[in-house]
Design a protein around this motif. Sequence first.
Motif, PDB file in Angstrom:
ATOM      1  N   GLU A 104      58.535  19.101 -50.751  1.00  0.00           N
ATOM      2  CA  GLU A 104      57.828  20.378 -50.042  1.00  0.00           C
ATOM      3  C   GLU A 104      58.917  21.240 -49.919  1.00  0.00           C
ATOM      4  OE1 GLU A 104      55.912  21.432 -45.984  1.00  0.00           O
ATOM      5  OE2 GLU A 104      56.365  19.368 -46.249  1.00  0.00           O
ATOM      6  N   LYS A 143      58.527  25.115 -51.321  1.00  0.00           N
ATOM      7  CA  LYS A 143      58.567  26.240 -50.333  1.00  0.00           C
ATOM      8  C   LYS A 143      59.613  27.381 -50.763  1.00  0.00           C
ATOM      9  CE  LYS A 143      54.918  25.085 -48.040  1.00  0.00           C
ATOM     10  NZ  LYS A 143      53.773  25.899 -48.145  1.00  0.00           N
ATOM     11  N   TYR A 166      60.944  26.731 -38.329  1.00  0.00           N
ATOM     12  CA  TYR A 166      59.992  26.560 -39.773  1.00  0.00           C
ATOM     13  C   TYR A 166      59.192  25.477 -39.300  1.00  0.00           C
ATOM     14  CZ  TYR A 166      58.179  26.272 -44.257  1.00  0.00           C
ATOM     15  OH  TYR A 166      57.502  26.133 -45.720  1.00  0.00           O
ATOM     16  N   ARG A 179      55.813  29.640 -39.625  1.00  0.00           N
ATOM     17  CA  ARG A 179      55.974  29.100 -40.881  1.00  0.00           C
ATOM     18  C   ARG A 179      55.112  29.828 -41.813  1.00  0.00           C
ATOM     19  NH1 ARG A 179      55.167  22.599 -42.168  1.00  0.00           N
ATOM     20  NH2 ARG A 179      55.232  22.787 -44.555  1.00  0.00           N
ATOM     21  N   GLU A 180      53.946  30.363 -41.500  1.00  0.00           N
ATOM     22  CA  GLU A 180      53.127  31.236 -42.472  1.00  0.00           C
ATOM     23  C   GLU A 180      54.121  32.393 -42.828  1.00  0.00           C
ATOM     24  OE1 GLU A 180      49.069  33.274 -42.669  1.00  0.00           O
ATOM     25  OE2 GLU A 180      49.170  31.593 -41.545  1.00  0.00           O
ATOM     26  N   ASP A 214      57.325  31.614 -44.866  1.00  0.00           N
ATOM     27  CA  ASP A 214      56.710  31.500 -46.452  1.00  0.00           C
ATOM     28  C   ASP A 214      56.377  32.800 -47.183  1.00  0.00           C
ATOM     29  OD1 ASP A 214      56.654  28.588 -46.093  1.00  0.00           O
ATOM     30  OD2 ASP A 214      54.565  28.437 -45.643  1.00  0.00           O
ATOM     31  N   ASN A 249      58.949  33.996 -50.274  1.00  0.00           N
ATOM     32  CA  ASN A 249      58.260  34.548 -51.428  1.00  0.00           C
ATOM     33  C   ASN A 249      58.601  35.697 -52.078  1.00  0.00           C
ATOM     34  OD1 ASN A 249      56.377  33.642 -53.612  1.00  0.00           O
ATOM     35  ND2 ASN A 249      55.070  35.193 -52.673  1.00  0.00           N
TER      36      ASN A 249
END
Length: 365
Positions: free
Chosen positions: A25, A29, A295, A301-302, A305, A309
């Motif tokens: 994971e 991520k 995190y 967290r969202e 992420d 990205n």
Amino acid sequence: MVILQAFHWNCLNDWWKEISAIAEEISIKGFDAVWLPPPSKGMAGDNSMGYDIKEHYNLNSKFGDKKSLKELINKLHKNDVEVMADLVLGHMLGEKKEWNPYFKKKTYTKFEERHFPKNYEHFCHECGNCQSRNSFGETVCYYSDNAYMKDGLIDWAKWLKYEIGFDSFRLDNLKDMRWDFSKDFAAEFIDHTFMVGEYWSGDDEYLNGFINHTNLNVFNFPLYYNIKEMCMNPLFSMRNLEKTSKKNKINFLSNHDIERDERDFNKDAIITNKELGYAYILFQDNPAVIYWNDYFKYALREKLDELINLRKNSIDKKLELITLNDDIYHARRGRYNIIINNGYDSYNYSGLDVKGRDYEIFIQD
């Protein structure tokens, strides 16, 4: 590089297995590396976080044993994630008393570890040849006894790298250590090992002096304090973020010391609007650290992420500063844009509304 600080203060026992269970994971991520706590045995045994180091070559700690550590490192490597060791190089604790002729009394300086024994010769004599004195445990003297400790600590770090499998190093508490030792240590690894030192100072000019002397990267405490002010004060001028020098700096927003106690009771912690800070540091060229609790514990967290990205998709493009004023930071990498609005009022850019105390990511051809 995006680094996950993969622990918090007083994390669970058998921590190596906890991290191993999420190794895939972590890779998916977008984390490039994980920073692990000090792996060697500490004075407090199963209650030790490793910063009270007692036996360098003994990897049986509260986090697991040598076997489980190597298994974790191998699993992270299989998932293309590098592993950073946290090295405690300035002090030791917890061994036997012996007569110390320098102080004419007994001191806790007799360390009988087979692979790396030490005695009173290898700790501070208060001889006046340096200004370093650690308030925690016995302060290491690097250059007495034919530089025994300097050479021994370098050999230990090489063992962690080449035998155990660590890729990079975080160097603990450089503020209480000799600059010449930091320079000598760095020279042994700098060509092939990423390193970052913890030199806790908000003085940017002073940190740059240390960087120039040692050639080390350091955590960007001056920027951290500016971002803390930005996140918690809407009257903070965004111009100040760009006044901190960036060379050899690693950006971060928290760590195990800042949040050693509960976050909301720590004067150094960022309590509100932390996502604004992460939006800024994850869009910069500099490596960035994401703290474990941010995190896995807090409701970030969202957003993290999404920001990771964005970084992965845009980091190969040149960073261009579009707008910088008291309230607004707008930067672009190719088609990818980010606007951070630290003011109370909304900000409109080409029909895009950015609410006060918020940020927006958008693509513009």
